[in-house]
Motif scaffolding. Sequence first.
Motif, PDB file in Angstrom:
ATOM      1  N   SER A   1       4.128   5.509 -11.054  1.00 37.98           N
ATOM      2  CA  SER A   1       2.835   5.647 -11.730  1.00 37.98           C
ATOM      3  C   SER A   1       2.946   5.185 -13.179  1.00 37.98           C
ATOM      4  CB  SER A   1       2.372   7.107 -11.674  1.00 37.98           C
ATOM      5  OG  SER A   1       1.208   7.300 -12.444  1.00 37.98           O
ATOM      6  N   LYS A   2       4.054   5.565 -13.820  1.00 40.03           N
ATOM      7  CA  LYS A   2       4.264   5.214 -15.226  1.00 40.03           C
ATOM      8  C   LYS A   2       4.387   3.705 -15.420  1.00 40.03           C
ATOM      9  CE  LYS A   2       7.125   6.688 -19.140  1.00 40.03           C
ATOM     10  NZ  LYS A   2       8.320   7.461 -19.548  1.00 40.03           N
ATOM     11  N   SER A   3       5.044   3.038 -14.464  1.00 40.42           N
ATOM     12  CA  SER A   3       5.230   1.586 -14.564  1.00 40.42           C
ATOM     13  C   SER A   3       3.981   0.805 -14.160  1.00 40.42           C
ATOM     14  CB  SER A   3       6.398   1.149 -13.678  1.00 40.42           C
ATOM     15  OG  SER A   3       6.065   1.288 -12.299  1.00 40.42           O
ATOM     16  N   GLY A   4       3.037   1.494 -13.536  1.00 39.37           N
ATOM     17  CA  GLY A   4       1.834   0.826 -13.053  1.00 39.37           C
ATOM     18  C   GLY A   4       1.966   0.251 -11.663  1.00 39.37           C
ATOM     19  N   LEU A   5       3.141   0.443 -11.037  1.00 32.26           N
ATOM     20  CA  LEU A   5       3.385  -0.144  -9.722  1.00 32.26           C
ATOM     21  C   LEU A   5       2.411   0.379  -8.673  1.00 32.26           C
ATOM     22  CD1 LEU A   5       5.095  -1.840  -7.758  1.00 32.26           C
ATOM     23  CD2 LEU A   5       6.615   0.132  -7.517  1.00 32.26           C
ATOM     24  N   ASP A   6       2.205   1.700  -8.644  1.00 31.72           N
ATOM     25  CA  ASP A   6       1.374   2.273  -7.580  1.00 31.72           C
ATOM     26  C   ASP A   6      -0.073   1.812  -7.651  1.00 31.72           C
ATOM     27  OD1 ASP A   6       3.371   3.560  -6.260  1.00 31.72           O
ATOM     28  OD2 ASP A   6       2.956   5.560  -7.049  1.00 31.72           O
ATOM     29  N   SER A   7      -0.513   1.352  -8.813  1.00 33.98           N
ATOM     30  CA  SER A   7      -1.878   0.832  -8.923  1.00 33.98           C
ATOM     31  C   SER A   7      -1.974  -0.599  -8.405  1.00 33.98           C
ATOM     32  CB  SER A   7      -2.357   0.890 -10.370  1.00 33.98           C
ATOM     33  OG  SER A   7      -1.548   0.070 -11.195  1.00 33.98           O
ATOM     34  N   LYS A   8      -0.817  -1.217  -8.150  1.00 35.50           N
ATOM     35  CA  LYS A   8      -0.796  -2.601  -7.666  1.00 35.50           C
ATOM     36  C   LYS A   8      -0.481  -2.705  -6.179  1.00 35.50           C
ATOM     37  CE  LYS A   8       0.980  -4.290 -12.120  1.00 35.50           C
ATOM     38  NZ  LYS A   8       2.096  -5.003 -12.793  1.00 35.50           N
ATOM     39  N   THR A   9       0.098  -1.650  -5.607  1.00 36.32           N
ATOM     40  CA  THR A   9       0.536  -1.727  -4.214  1.00 36.32           C
ATOM     41  C   THR A   9      -0.636  -1.532  -3.253  1.00 36.32           C
ATOM     42  OG1 THR A   9       1.113   0.628  -4.267  1.00 36.32           O
ATOM     43  CG2 THR A   9       2.877  -0.937  -4.660  1.00 36.32           C
ATOM     44  N   LYS A  10      -0.485  -2.130  -2.093  1.00 33.35           N
ATOM     45  CA  LYS A  10      -1.434  -1.900  -1.010  1.00 33.35           C
ATOM     46  C   LYS A  10      -0.882  -0.757  -0.173  1.00 33.35           C
ATOM     47  CE  LYS A  10      -3.883  -4.181   2.780  1.00 33.35           C
ATOM     48  NZ  LYS A  10      -4.084  -5.447   3.524  1.00 33.35           N
ATOM     49  N   ARG A  11      -1.505   0.409  -0.280  1.00 30.81           N
ATOM     50  CA  ARG A  11      -0.962   1.623   0.333  1.00 30.81           C
ATOM     51  C   ARG A  11      -1.074   1.564   1.853  1.00 30.81           C
ATOM     52  NH1 ARG A  11      -3.778   4.875  -2.610  1.00 30.81           N
ATOM     53  NH2 ARG A  11      -2.372   4.503  -4.347  1.00 30.81           N
TER      54      ARG A  11
ATOM     55  N   SER B   1       1.725   7.983  -2.810  1.00 27.25           N
ATOM     56  CA  SER B   1       0.681   8.878  -2.297  1.00 27.25           C
ATOM     57  C   SER B   1      -0.667   8.638  -2.958  1.00 27.25           C
ATOM     58  CB  SER B   1       1.092  10.340  -2.535  1.00 27.25           C
ATOM     59  OG  SER B   1       1.023  10.659  -3.916  1.00 27.25           O
ATOM     60  N   GLY B   2      -0.660   8.030  -4.145  1.00 29.66           N
ATOM     61  CA  GLY B   2      -1.901   7.840  -4.885  1.00 29.66           C
ATOM     62  C   GLY B   2      -2.332   9.070  -5.672  1.00 29.66           C
TER      63      GLY B   2
ATOM     64  N   PRO C   1       5.404  -4.686   2.777  1.00 30.93           N
ATOM     65  CA  PRO C   1       4.045  -4.788   2.212  1.00 30.93           C
ATOM     66  C   PRO C   1       4.000  -4.798   0.687  1.00 30.93           C
ATOM     67  CG  PRO C   1       4.201  -3.018   3.860  1.00 30.93           C
ATOM     68  CD  PRO C   1       5.596  -3.418   3.494  1.00 30.93           C
ATOM     69  N   ASP C   2       5.127  -4.439   0.033  1.00 26.75           N
ATOM     70  CA  ASP C   2       5.111  -4.230  -1.412  1.00 26.75           C
ATOM     71  C   ASP C   2       5.729  -5.367  -2.211  1.00 26.75           C
ATOM     72  OD1 ASP C   2       4.034  -1.753  -0.811  1.00 26.75           O
ATOM     73  OD2 ASP C   2       5.950  -0.698  -0.956  1.00 26.75           O
ATOM     74  N   VAL C   3       5.989  -6.490  -1.563  1.00 25.45           N
ATOM     75  CA  VAL C   3       6.760  -7.555  -2.209  1.00 25.45           C
ATOM     76  C   VAL C   3       6.115  -8.017  -3.514  1.00 25.45           C
ATOM     77  CG1 VAL C   3       7.365 -10.004  -2.013  1.00 25.45           C
ATOM     78  CG2 VAL C   3       7.989  -8.427  -0.189  1.00 25.45           C
TER      79      VAL C   3
ATOM     80  N   ILE D   1       6.958  -6.008 -11.365  1.00 27.57           N
ATOM     81  CA  ILE D   1       7.590  -5.133 -12.361  1.00 27.57           C
ATOM     82  C   ILE D   1       9.109  -5.338 -12.407  1.00 27.57           C
ATOM     83  CG2 ILE D   1       5.760  -3.404 -12.131  1.00 27.57           C
ATOM     84  CD1 ILE D   1       7.961  -1.640 -10.712  1.00 27.57           C
ATOM     85  N   GLY D   2       9.585  -6.376 -11.746  1.00 27.83           N
ATOM     86  CA  GLY D   2      10.996  -6.734 -11.852  1.00 27.83           C
ATOM     87  C   GLY D   2      11.918  -6.123 -10.818  1.00 27.83           C
ATOM     88  N   ARG D   3      11.350  -5.451  -9.820  1.00 27.94           N
ATOM     89  CA  ARG D   3      12.217  -4.901  -8.779  1.00 27.94           C
ATOM     90  C   ARG D   3      12.845  -6.032  -7.972  1.00 27.94           C
ATOM     91  NH1 ARG D   3       9.811   0.490  -5.783  1.00 27.94           N
ATOM     92  NH2 ARG D   3       9.994   1.899  -7.574  1.00 27.94           N
ATOM     93  N   LYS D   4      14.010  -5.728  -7.391  1.00 30.42           N
ATOM     94  CA  LYS D   4      14.687  -6.709  -6.554  1.00 30.42           C
ATOM     95  C   LYS D   4      15.138  -6.025  -5.273  1.00 30.42           C
ATOM     96  CE  LYS D   4      16.414  -9.621 -10.327  1.00 30.42           C
ATOM     97  NZ  LYS D   4      17.624 -10.147 -11.003  1.00 30.42           N
ATOM     98  N   HIS D   5      14.635  -6.472  -4.161  1.00 31.78           N
ATOM     99  CA  HIS D   5      15.123  -6.015  -2.863  1.00 31.78           C
ATOM    100  C   HIS D   5      15.105  -7.185  -1.898  1.00 31.78           C
ATOM    101  CE1 HIS D   5      10.859  -5.819  -1.848  1.00 31.78           C
ATOM    102  NE2 HIS D   5      10.648  -4.832  -2.695  1.00 31.78           N
ATOM    103  N   PHE D   6      15.615  -6.985  -0.722  1.00 35.43           N
ATOM    104  CA  PHE D   6      15.839  -8.109   0.195  1.00 35.43           C
ATOM    105  C   PHE D   6      14.565  -8.882   0.547  1.00 35.43           C
ATOM    106  CE2 PHE D   6      20.121  -7.226   0.214  1.00 35.43           C
ATOM    107  CZ  PHE D   6      20.831  -7.982   1.129  1.00 35.43           C
TER     108      PHE D   6
END
Length: 287
Positions: A55-65, A72-73, A185-187, A193-198
């Motif tokens: 929430s602090k990074s703003g990620l949850d406002s950008k994701t398609k839940r 959780s929103g 779904p979160d790519v 925000i700079g996350r890195k996953h497969f």
Amino acid sequence: MRLPFLLLTPSCVSVGIGTAYWQSGTLNGFYVLLIIIGALSAHISVNVFNEYYDSKSGLDSKTKRTPFSGGSGALQANPSLAKAALGLAWSTFGITALIGIYFVTVFGWQLLPLGILGLLLLVTYTTWWVYNTWLCLVAPGLGFGILMIMGTHFALTGEYSMTAFVASLPATFLVSGLLLLNQFPDVEADKSIGRKHFPITIGYEKSALVLGCFYLLTYLAVIFGVAAQQLPIYGLLALITVPLALKAFRAAKDFDGDVSQLIPAMGINVAVTLLTPVLLTVGLFIG
């Protein structure tokens, strides 16, 4: 807290209870209760830390839940609860730590390395692990598999064992695979925000192959454990979920960016991850 997600905790803890019972023939009910409380507190803590920092990074406002990803929103709907959420995360962290300290006083310092690593994972997962591709991949399985199951076994027997390690491998592979598929779904949001996953670094198709490898390693670990007599023959009950795993893998391999088509596979993946450790536990108790 993401309460429905907490089903994963008793599923994984049950394996450590099963290995302890299979090897010792007895269980301390009070210790089992403490372990479950401590493990649930740990899961709640990492969920709420994740919710707070996303929430602090703003990620949850950008994701398609989806029902399985995207947060959780709750803090988007009620930003004023952020401070209370952080307090909840630290409180449940404290409960886990206190229960861990109790078992250290009962059985000795040998539990400390595992416990300290687990506590560090709780507070740094969202702020550090998810920004490294490989660490992001292994962290979920490490926490819910090797650390939780071997920690449970130690807290019930006072010692580590090869049986507990082998029995922890299926959950280790499955939980990492669970988070891997949930990242599909979160790519775009995670990348922003700079996350890195497969799924970000190697794409959907190759990530699906990694998921398939995790499934294969899960069932090979069970077969190896039985063949090496580290698990009872009834541990093969865990193989019942193979058809479900194949179905989820095929769906992941065919993913073309349409999240709505992926949701059934995400649900099947959850079912495989929850059921396989439980079936392994049933095999341990029968054995």
